[in-house]
Write a protein that holds these residues in place. Structure first.
Motif, PDB file in Angstrom:
ATOM      1  N   LEU A 157       0.252  -0.833  -0.184  1.00 44.86           N
ATOM      2  CA  LEU A 157      -0.001   0.168   0.232  1.00 44.86           C
ATOM      3  C   LEU A 157       0.702   1.388  -0.231  1.00 44.86           C
ATOM      4  N   LEU A 158       0.755   2.086  -1.185  1.00 41.24           N
ATOM      5  CA  LEU A 158       1.680   3.588  -1.384  1.00 41.24           C
ATOM      6  C   LEU A 158       1.231   4.654  -1.197  1.00 41.24           C
ATOM      7  N   LEU A 159       1.477   5.558  -0.397  1.00 37.44           N
ATOM      8  CA  LEU A 159       0.645   6.788   0.287  1.00 37.44           C
ATOM      9  C   LEU A 159       1.565   8.394  -0.665  1.00 37.44           C
ATOM     10  N   ASP A 160       1.440   8.489  -1.099  1.00 39.50           N
ATOM     11  CA  ASP A 160       1.725   9.902  -1.525  1.00 39.50           C
ATOM     12  C   ASP A 160       1.665  10.199  -0.714  1.00 39.50           C
ATOM     13  N   GLY A 161       3.114  10.844  -0.448  1.00 41.79           N
ATOM     14  CA  GLY A 161       3.324  12.207   0.786  1.00 41.79           C
ATOM     15  C   GLY A 161       4.390  11.536   2.035  1.00 41.79           C
ATOM     16  N   ALA A 162       3.731  11.668   2.969  1.00 39.04           N
ATOM     17  CA  ALA A 162       4.318  11.411   4.181  1.00 39.04           C
ATOM     18  C   ALA A 162       3.396  10.453   4.835  1.00 39.04           C
ATOM     19  N   LEU A 163       3.752   9.861   6.025  1.00 40.41           N
ATOM     20  CA  LEU A 163       3.163   9.359   7.448  1.00 40.41           C
ATOM     21  C   LEU A 163       3.328  10.331   8.251  1.00 40.41           C
ATOM     22  N   ARG A 164       2.577  11.736   8.283  1.00 35.27           N
ATOM     23  CA  ARG A 164       2.782  12.490   9.190  1.00 35.27           C
ATOM     24  C   ARG A 164       1.116  13.211   9.125  1.00 35.27           C
ATOM     25  N   ILE A 165       0.834  13.498   9.748  1.00 34.09           N
ATOM     26  CA  ILE A 165      -0.640  14.173   9.533  1.00 34.09           C
ATOM     27  C   ILE A 165      -0.105  16.326  10.426  1.00 34.09           C
ATOM     28  N   LYS A 241       4.406   9.593  11.681  1.00 30.18           N
ATOM     29  CA  LYS A 241       4.049   8.072  12.348  1.00 30.18           C
ATOM     30  C   LYS A 241       4.706   7.013  12.016  1.00 30.18           C
ATOM     31  N   GLY A 242       6.340   8.243  11.408  1.00 29.50           N
ATOM     32  CA  GLY A 242       6.816   6.758  10.310  1.00 29.50           C
ATOM     33  C   GLY A 242       8.629   7.545  10.447  1.00 29.50           C
ATOM     34  N   ASP A 243       9.761   5.926  10.162  1.00 26.95           N
ATOM     35  CA  ASP A 243      10.557   6.562  10.088  1.00 26.95           C
ATOM     36  C   ASP A 243      11.215   7.173   8.953  1.00 26.95           C
ATOM     37  N   LEU A 244      13.012   7.737   8.725  1.00 20.36           N
ATOM     38  CA  LEU A 244      12.454   8.359   7.393  1.00 20.36           C
ATOM     39  C   LEU A 244      13.521   7.978   6.300  1.00 20.36           C
ATOM     40  N   SER A 248      17.157   5.021  -3.879  1.00 21.79           N
ATOM     41  CA  SER A 248      17.176   5.323  -5.118  1.00 21.79           C
ATOM     42  C   SER A 248      16.418   3.595  -5.500  1.00 21.79           C
ATOM     43  N   LEU A 249      15.741   3.689  -6.719  1.00 23.27           N
ATOM     44  CA  LEU A 249      15.134   2.818  -6.606  1.00 23.27           C
ATOM     45  C   LEU A 249      15.307   2.093  -8.121  1.00 23.27           C
ATOM     46  N   HIS A 250      15.984   2.130  -9.445  1.00 26.77           N
ATOM     47  CA  HIS A 250      16.456   1.513 -10.563  1.00 26.77           C
ATOM     48  C   HIS A 250      17.856   1.937 -11.207  1.00 26.77           C
ATOM     49  N   LYS A 251      18.586   1.217 -11.599  1.00 20.55           N
ATOM     50  CA  LYS A 251      19.925   0.494 -11.203  1.00 20.55           C
ATOM     51  C   LYS A 251      20.451   1.734 -12.547  1.00 20.55           C
ATOM     52  N   LYS A 252      19.358   1.951 -13.829  1.00 24.74           N
ATOM     53  CA  LYS A 252      20.313   3.254 -14.617  1.00 24.74           C
ATOM     54  C   LYS A 252      19.859   4.768 -14.059  1.00 24.74           C
ATOM     55  N   THR A 253      19.068   5.338 -12.787  1.00 26.07           N
ATOM     56  CA  THR A 253      19.049   6.135 -13.246  1.00 26.07           C
ATOM     57  C   THR A 253      19.486   6.490 -11.300  1.00 26.07           C
ATOM     58  N   HIS A 254      19.885   7.598 -11.306  1.00 29.96           N
ATOM     59  CA  HIS A 254      20.062   8.821  -9.633  1.00 29.96           C
ATOM     60  C   HIS A 254      18.974   9.589  -9.849  1.00 29.96           C
ATOM     61  N   PHE A 255      17.634   9.285  -9.114  1.00 29.56           N
ATOM     62  CA  PHE A 255      16.731   9.574  -8.698  1.00 29.56           C
ATOM     63  C   PHE A 255      15.980   9.631  -7.566  1.00 29.56           C
ATOM     64  N   PRO A 256      16.223   9.972  -6.873  1.00 30.78           N
ATOM     65  CA  PRO A 256      16.414   9.915  -4.770  1.00 30.78           C
ATOM     66  C   PRO A 256      14.213  10.061  -4.850  1.00 30.78           C
ATOM     67  N   LEU A 257      13.951   9.433  -3.745  1.00 32.48           N
ATOM     68  CA  LEU A 257      12.807  10.255  -3.317  1.00 32.48           C
ATOM     69  C   LEU A 257      13.343   9.621  -1.712  1.00 32.48           C
ATOM     70  N   LYS A 258      12.378  10.285  -0.858  1.00 30.69           N
ATOM     71  CA  LYS A 258      11.670  10.480   0.494  1.00 30.69           C
ATOM     72  C   LYS A 258      10.387   8.909   0.753  1.00 30.69           C
ATOM     73  N   MET A 259      11.432   7.969   1.503  1.00 30.92           N
ATOM     74  CA  MET A 259      10.297   7.127   1.477  1.00 30.92           C
ATOM     75  C   MET A 259       9.820   7.127   3.403  1.00 30.92           C
ATOM     76  N   GLU A 260       8.987   6.934   3.936  1.00 30.27           N
ATOM     77  CA  GLU A 260       8.564   7.009   5.243  1.00 30.27           C
ATOM     78  C   GLU A 260       7.974   5.392   5.645  1.00 30.27           C
ATOM     79  N   LEU A 261       8.572   4.741   6.189  1.00 32.35           N
ATOM     80  CA  LEU A 261       7.623   3.419   7.039  1.00 32.35           C
ATOM     81  C   LEU A 261       7.883   3.282   8.133  1.00 32.35           C
ATOM     82  N   PRO A 262       6.658   3.127   8.685  1.00 32.23           N
ATOM     83  CA  PRO A 262       6.006   3.264  10.078  1.00 32.23           C
ATOM     84  C   PRO A 262       7.252   2.466  11.022  1.00 32.23           C
ATOM     85  N   LYS A 263       7.176   3.309  11.867  1.00 30.80           N
ATOM     86  CA  LYS A 263       7.977   3.535  12.989  1.00 30.80           C
ATOM     87  C   LYS A 263       8.166   2.125  13.874  1.00 30.80           C
ATOM     88  N   GLY A 264       9.477   2.586  13.568  1.00 33.26           N
ATOM     89  CA  GLY A 264      10.195   0.828  13.906  1.00 33.26           C
ATOM     90  C   GLY A 264       9.620  -0.048  13.051  1.00 33.26           C
TER      91      GLY A 264
END
Length: 342
Positions: A157-165, A241-244, A248-264
């Motif tokens: 389940l992917l949310l656009d944005g952050a695990l932050r209110i 609510k998440g850790d930061l 970089s998700l593709h082997k041929k591009t340096h396209f950094p993304l910020k991801m947040e997963l539930p804390k812990g």
């Protein structure tokens, strides 16, 4: 800009500010600041999950007067399995008002419709863009909660944005989304192309991490966790609510993304989430960005044409109520619109 400052001088000043934020040794300074090493970067081994569901929302100011504004909001989800779309759903395009009352009237209606509860504290009508974004968030959280309750175990389940209110009334809702997803074995992550997170007094996070990975020869795809103690802003940390992570998700591009997963989240589960996200980030249009989120964005976006259609429908509604175009223009007209004719 000072009154006696020339255009060229103002450009020079801005460039100096940017160069302070982006020094030539940005990556090295970041490594010193965080004690980050090459070993902190984890390789991602792609593994396609069974189902990927992406949730996104959109809002746009339709018209503004001196005392209140009208905005359009909606949210959507798109669900994929092995690259094929299984389902797509979108909430009705909804027009909401911001003002003239002190507290927003539509917020309570949306909270009741989405969650069967009323907000504990009112939403102040103090900023049209902020209020519209919070109303949009309400729709997004409603969809995300439903997906967390219904997706099969092992889904992503992917949310656009952050695990932050942004609004405290959403705090228990986001808690429920995280709790239910974890209980049911649904992999949860929030993804963003940009972030306000900075370190060291204003240096941007994503270029620093990516520069360090490039300088030390870390091959993509990779992920690295960033401890929040190295970030500047307490405002950024509040309500999270998440850790930061930076990824970089593709082997041929340096396209950094910020991801947040539930804390812990345990490393084993982090690996599963990163693996599943990378597996759906090889679309040729934007390599390195999860294509289910791209599809959700394209589905939900309220662009200029959509906003103009809403304005025209509002004008038709005015006419049906016996109010002519002049009243609409008096409420929402802008003399700058007349300036653009000449």
């Amino acid at each position: 800009m000072a009154p006696n400052q020339s255009y060229e001088e103002s450009l020079t000043l801005i460039l100096e500010r940017i160069s302070h934020q982006m020094p030539y040794d940005l990556a090295e300074q970041f490594a010193t600041h965080t004690r980050l090493t090459r070993a902190d970067f984890h390789p991602i081994r792609k593994k396609t999950p069974g189902i990927v569901c992406a949730v996104d929302g959109s809002n746009a100011i339709i018209a503004e007067s001196g005392s209140f504004a009208l905005a359009a909001i909606r949210a959507a989800q798109t669900t994929f399995s092995r690259g094929e779309r299984l389902a797509r759903a979108i909430t009705p395009l909804t027009v909401v008002s911001v003002g003239p009352e002190e507290e927003n009237e539509d917020f309570a209606l949306l909270m009741d419709n989405c969650f069967g509860i009323f907000p504990g504290t009112g939403l102040k009508n103090n900023d049209a863009d902020r209020v519209a974004a919070i109303l949009r968030d309400t729709l997004e959280y409603g969809i995300a909660l439903k997906q967390a309750q219904e997706l099969p175990e092992g889904s992503l389940l992917l949310l656009d944005g952050a695990l932050r209110i942004t609004d405290p009334n959403h705090d228990p809702i986001l808690d429920d989304i995280v709790r239910i997803a974890q209980k049911r074995g649904v992999l949860l992550a929030a993804v963003s192309k940009r972030t306000r997170a900075t370190w060291g007094g204003g240096h941007p996070l994503l270029p620093a991490v990516t520069g360090f990975a490039r300088n030390t020869g870390v091959p993509s795809p990779w992920w690295v966790r960033i401890d929040e103690k190295y970030l500047d802003s307490e405002v950024y940390k509040r309500g999270r609510k998440g850790d930061l992570y930076v990824v970089s998700l593709h082997k041929k591009t340096h396209f950094p993304l910020k991801m947040e997963l539930p804390k812990g989240t345990e490393d084993r589960m982090v690996e599963r989430i990163m693996s599943a996200t990378a597996a759906c980030s090889d679309d040729g249009r934007i390599p390195g960005y999860p294509y289910p989120l791209l599809d959700a964005h394209r589905t939900v976006v309220i662009d200029g044409n959509c906003a103009e259609l809403v304005r025209q429908d509002l004008k038709k509604g005015f006419a049906a109520k016996g109010m002519d175009r002049e009243i609409f223009d008096l409420l929402f007209g802008d003399i700058h619109d007349d300036f653009e004719r000449y």
